[in-house]
Motif scaffolding. Structure first.
Motif, mmCIF file in Angstrom:
data_model
loop_
_atom_site.group_PDB
_atom_site.id
_atom_site.type_symbol
_atom_site.label_atom_id
_atom_site.label_comp_id
_atom_site.label_asym_id
_atom_site.label_seq_id
_atom_site.Cartn_x
_atom_site.Cartn_y
_atom_site.Cartn_z
ATOM 1 N N THR B 31 0.847 -1.187 0.000
ATOM 2 C CA THR B 31 0.000 0.000 0.000
ATOM 3 C C THR B 31 0.882 1.237 0.000
ATOM 4 O O THR B 31 1.733 1.401 0.870
ATOM 5 N N ARG B 34 0.011 8.385 0.368
ATOM 6 C CA ARG B 34 0.137 9.689 -0.280
ATOM 7 C C ARG B 34 0.991 10.611 0.578
ATOM 8 O O ARG B 34 0.919 10.588 1.807
ATOM 9 N N LEU B 41 1.247 10.205 -4.739
ATOM 10 C CA LEU B 41 1.796 8.893 -4.416
ATOM 11 C C LEU B 41 3.263 8.863 -4.831
ATOM 12 O O LEU B 41 3.642 9.489 -5.816
ATOM 13 N N SER B 96 -6.515 3.896 -12.127
ATOM 14 C CA SER B 96 -5.503 3.548 -11.120
ATOM 15 C C SER B 96 -4.327 4.507 -11.225
ATOM 16 O O SER B 96 -3.190 4.139 -11.023
ATOM 17 N N HIS B 97 -4.647 5.733 -11.580
ATOM 18 C CA HIS B 97 -3.585 6.699 -11.836
ATOM 19 C C HIS B 97 -3.580 7.784 -10.765
ATOM 20 O O HIS B 97 -4.620 8.136 -10.231
ATOM 21 N N ASP B 98 -2.389 8.293 -10.467
ATOM 22 C CA ASP B 98 -2.286 9.378 -9.493
ATOM 23 C C ASP B 98 -2.640 10.697 -10.193
ATOM 24 O O ASP B 98 -1.808 11.318 -10.840
#
Lengths: 348, 177
Positions: B31, B34, B41, B96-98
């Motif tokens: 995990t 942030r 991330l 699933s992108h920052d």
């Protein structure tokens, strides 16, 4: 565990055998019904969520599949296997507009673009209707085009050329109409109209096989043949830094007035000709420009080069209208054929 | 007759996994946390360079003005990302992108390329899009989102195209299939 399980299996087997087929075996229901009906003794443990991405993924995973199916992806197109039918995806106007010969281009010049709105892996379709009004003649053409994978374009079109009063003057009859069928194919070899290196245009080769439907008449005028094939090599690029579209096409042809007046003559055959286009993008939907197309004068009737000034507008993703001023010079010895060009194209 | 009975029995005797199993630990899921300050991330280390922006910048004060300066460019980049995220054609790519980091790096890239005096600190185009499976249709969708954002910001069309001119040649490093 193994012993118990084999015992139970044996028991069940024995029970099943003794019960025979008259009484249905209820064992499976007895076996798992309590597990399903049982109220959980404690609230189910909520899994530890690493972050909001996981939540988004989980929500997505739990969502119903919706209209997605083998035949549809829910966005309007149709999918058969891996091929997207009429899905679209091209940027506006990058499929060009129909030429007088039914190919994708700019009106009178063929471009290196591939018609239809399909992207790689897709199949697209477009149809057009074009009208040109000149002082002494009227032109109507219409056709359909199939685009495959942004690689191949196949087109069929018919042109009707009405001689109106000139028909009487030429002795072929009032309103005599020449008809020409054009079967086109174009293959993209390299490059991309919009993407990739700015010095590498979209390059395509193609053919246009044309058949005059007035075989006896065009031979009487002096043409050697009533059918012929043009070979083309086109390079087209949208120079984004200048909002300018540039096209150059070489055409190897023996056609007289596109083929309306047949192909070749007793003394002359194939010629290399040039088609050039310059366009300026006013917006995503609008482009204005000019085109020039050189023509051979194989029949010796004073056939002139053609030029046009055009404006094309994409009313919707699918409908494009083109209006142009055209100067087609002398046609069948009747000079100064300047007039209006109007064309509509629907594309999927 | 025998098989359903045997299945039923096996269901009874099958051991359920212990409640409260930490499946992330079982499967080695890491995990990422942030950053408390930036909200981004962490990414694997890479060499930062303006060359990663993928093109040489313009040198035109007028062009920067057309985009509304650095603030305007940042707003356009952010708006583009928001539009892309809610565009059903390409939303899945960003799932699933920052997005916090994407907004910052895209803004830096536009700002650098337009010559508004920023440094680009993101990864190069190939590394940034590696394994995303971007198609040309996805590129077109993003271009349309960027055009919408620029149009909303009142950027003249010719200026819009000048930015696209810097981005278009990068397609061969971005489109993977």
């Amino acid at each position: 565990m193994t012993i118990i399980s084999s015992c139970l299996l044996a028991l069940c087997h024995a029970a099943a055998m003794s019960a025979g087929s008259a009484i249905p075996v209820t064992a499976p229901h007895i076996a798992y019904a309590p597990v399903l009906d049982e109220e959980p003794e404690q609230a189910p443990l909520s899994p530890t969520i690493p972050d909001d991405q996981a939540v988004a993924s989980a929500i997505r995973a739990l969502q119903p599949l919706g209209p997605t199916s083998a035949l549809s992806d829910g966005e309007g197109g149709v999918r058969i296997g891996k091929i997207e039918l009429f899905e679209g995806g091209k940027l506006l106007l990058t499929n060009g507009v129909a030429t007088v010969e039914g190919s994708s281009g700019g009106g009178i010049a063929r471009w290196g673009t591939i018609g239809g709105r399909q992207m790689p892996g897709g199949i697209g379709l477009s149809a057009h209707a074009t009208a040109i009004e000149l002082p002494d003649f009227s032109w109507r053409s219409y056709g359909v085009l199939l685009g495959v994978d942004d690689r191949l374009e196949l087109s069929v079109s018919r042109a009707d050329f009405d001689t109106r009063d000139v028909g009487t003057a030429l002795g072929i009859g009032q309103g005599y109409t020449f008809n020409l069928d054009t079967f086109g194919a174009k293959l993209r070899l390299a490059g991309d109209l919009v993407y990739g290196e700015s010095w590498l245009p979209q390059i395509a080769v193609g053919i246009e096989h044309k058949r005059s439907r007035d075989a006896d008449l065009v031979r009487a005028i002096g043409a050697a043949d009533d059918e012929g094939t043009d070979y083309t090599l086109s390079a087209t690029k949208l120079l984004l830094a200048r909002s300018v579209l540039v096209n150059a096409t070489l055409r190897y042809t023996e056609a007289n007035q596109l083929g309306l007046l047949g192909f070749g003559s007793a003394g002359e055959g194939y010629n290399l000709q040039f088609e050039g286009s310059l366009g300026y993008q006013l917006s995503r939907r609008a482009v204005i420009g000019a085109e020039y197309r050189t023509k051979p004068d194989i029949l010796g009737l004073g056939e002139d080069d053609w030029l046009d000034l055009f404006a094309a507008y994409a009313l919707t993703d699918h409908l494009t209208l083109t209006a142009a001023y055209v100067d087609l010079g002398s046609i069948a010895t009747f000079p100064d054929q300047r007039g209006g060009f109007l064309s509509a194209q629907v594309a999927f | 007759m025998l098989i359903p009975a045997a299945t039923a029995v096996l269901m009874v005797i099958q051991q359920a996994p212990a409640e409260g199993t930490d499946w992330d630990a079982e499967f080695g899921v890491e995990t990422k946390q942030r950053d408390p300050v930036t909200g981004e991330l962490p990414v694997d280390p890479y060499e930062q360079s303006n060359a990663n922006a993928g093109a040489a910048p313009y040198d035109s004060a007028g062009l920067v003005r057309d985009f509304g300066g650095r603030d305007g460019i940042a707003r356009i980049a952010g708006r583009t990302v928001d539009l892309a995220e809610s565009d059903p054609r390409i939303a899945v790519i960003f799932e699933s992108h920052d997005m916090v980091r994407l907004k910052r790096t895209l803004s830096e890239q536009f700002c650098y390329l337009l010559g508004a005096g920023c440094d680009y600190t993101g990864r190069d185009m190939r590394a940034a899009h590696d394994g995303m499976g971007v198609t040309k249709a996805d590129m077109n969708a993003l271009v349309e989102n960027l055009q919408s954002a620029m149009r909303e910001a009142g950027v003249p069309f010719a200026a819009q195209n000048r930015l696209l001119a810097k981005l278009a040649p990068m397609s061969r490093k971005i489109v993977e299939r």
